[in-house]
Design an enzyme around this catalytic site. Sequence first.
Site, short mmCIF file in Angstrom:
data_model
loop_
_atom_site.label_atom_id
_atom_site.label_comp_id
_atom_site.label_asym_id
_atom_site.label_seq_id
_atom_site.Cartn_x
_atom_site.Cartn_y
_atom_site.Cartn_z
N GLY A 73 3.85 -6.56 6.10
CA GLY A 73 3.48 -7.52 7.15
C GLY A 73 1.98 -7.53 7.38
O GLY A 73 1.36 -8.60 7.55
N LYS B 236 0.85 -1.21 0.00
CA LYS B 236 0.00 0.00 0.00
C LYS B 236 0.87 1.24 0.00
O LYS B 236 2.03 1.21 0.42
CB LYS B 236 -0.94 0.03 1.21
CG LYS B 236 -0.28 0.00 2.60
CD LYS B 236 0.07 1.36 3.17
CE LYS B 236 0.59 1.26 4.61
NZ LYS B 236 1.39 2.41 5.05
N ASP C 30 -2.82 -1.09 10.30
CA ASP C 30 -2.91 -1.04 8.83
C ASP C 30 -3.59 -2.27 8.24
O ASP C 30 -3.68 -2.38 7.02
CB ASP C 30 -1.50 -0.94 8.23
CG ASP C 30 -0.99 0.48 8.23
OD1 ASP C 30 -1.79 1.40 8.47
OD2 ASP C 30 0.21 0.66 8.00
O1 C5P Z 1 -0.77 -1.12 14.85
P1 C5P Z 1 0.66 -1.41 14.63
O2 C5P Z 1 1.14 -2.66 15.34
O3 C5P Z 1 1.07 -1.38 13.20
O4 C5P Z 1 1.45 -0.21 15.29
C1 C5P Z 1 2.82 -0.24 15.60
C2 C5P Z 1 3.13 0.91 16.54
O5 C5P Z 1 2.99 2.15 15.86
C3 C5P Z 1 2.19 1.00 17.72
O6 C5P Z 1 2.66 0.25 18.81
C4 C5P Z 1 2.21 2.48 18.03
O7 C5P Z 1 3.37 2.81 18.75
C5 C5P Z 1 2.35 3.12 16.68
N1 C5P Z 1 1.07 3.51 16.07
C6 C5P Z 1 0.39 4.61 16.57
N2 C5P Z 1 -0.80 4.98 15.99
C7 C5P Z 1 -1.29 4.32 14.92
C8 C5P Z 1 -0.61 3.22 14.40
C9 C5P Z 1 0.58 2.84 14.99
O8 C5P Z 1 0.82 5.24 17.53
N3 C5P Z 1 -2.43 4.74 14.37
#
Ligand code: C5P
Length: 295
Positions: free
Chosen positions: A103, A11, A137
């Site tokens: 991922g 994406k 995501d």
């Molecule tokens: O959701 P995901 O595991 O991809 O997110 C990885 C890290 O990125 C989260 O632990 C957080 O620190 C940050 N994050 C965030 N806000 C989002 C997506 C991700 O703060 N909308």
Amino acid sequence: MSALSIFAPAKLNLFLAITGRRADGFHDLVSVVATVDVGDTLRVTGAADGKFALSCDDAAVPADGTNLVLKAARAFVGATGWTGGASFGLEKRIPMGAGLGGGSSDAVAALRGLNALAGGPLGPGRLAEVAATLGSDCPLFLHGGPVVMRGRGERVEALPAGAAARLRGRRVLIFKPGFGIATPWAYGQMAAGAPGSYVPAAEAERRLAAWVERAEAPAEELLFNGMEGVAFAKFVALPTLLEQLRARFGVAARMSGSGSACFALLAEDAPGAAIREAIRAAWGASAFVTEARLA
Ligand code: C5P
């Protein structure tokens, strides 16, 4: 045993405004995201032993329980009580630490594959809920075509048809330097108060609506990424090359997500080979460079 082959697209965040930090530590955002016709392939083969196993053609990809594919399998079993198993074969084409959602897309491909093998116990709503537990995501990959993503990423809706038509099929060059950027690091920098990184939600919505409503506005005028500030301050190779590409080739170019991958929108007659050469000259042989089309 039945086997499925599922395409897991990469994406691009064409518009990404981080609107603020939430009480749960995540960030709220408003983003326009499009998948592309380049991605990984996940083969899912049913296993009679009720176990899950993963192999990958890229040795750098962890194939243990930390891989989102196997996390997705555990989440699927948790949500459905399914007693079957599967072996996954992952052909990795999307680089990691890139902001290209590799991922997350693999995880959604695993959910889709298992749901098909199990006879469809999860409807679309439940599938989206399980996907959201795996990563911010993930839900967007359950949709086809350009979407608007809100909340921490779990609220996904199709972009209005006229606006989506201005994106679909556009030619893009996607390129990533030899290093990646960890998403938690990038959000952490924003939370630590990097000046001017957050865009107030009302402002983000106003900018997005203005582009959607201006029927003649091309994709180029949508491009924005509020995470570039923190990334560019540390990784100067990114803004240096993007500036060069804009100046030499007149292309619109941005970083995707939390980086380090970037992309340039190309006109149909743009000199793709010369732009690739400029990227290689700046970032060397370890750079990932591929041409794609927005889905
Ligand atoms: O959701 P995901 O595991 O991809 O997110 C990885 C890290 O990125 C989260 O632990 C957080 O620190 C940050 N994050 C965030 N806000 C989002 C997506 C991700 O703060 N909308």
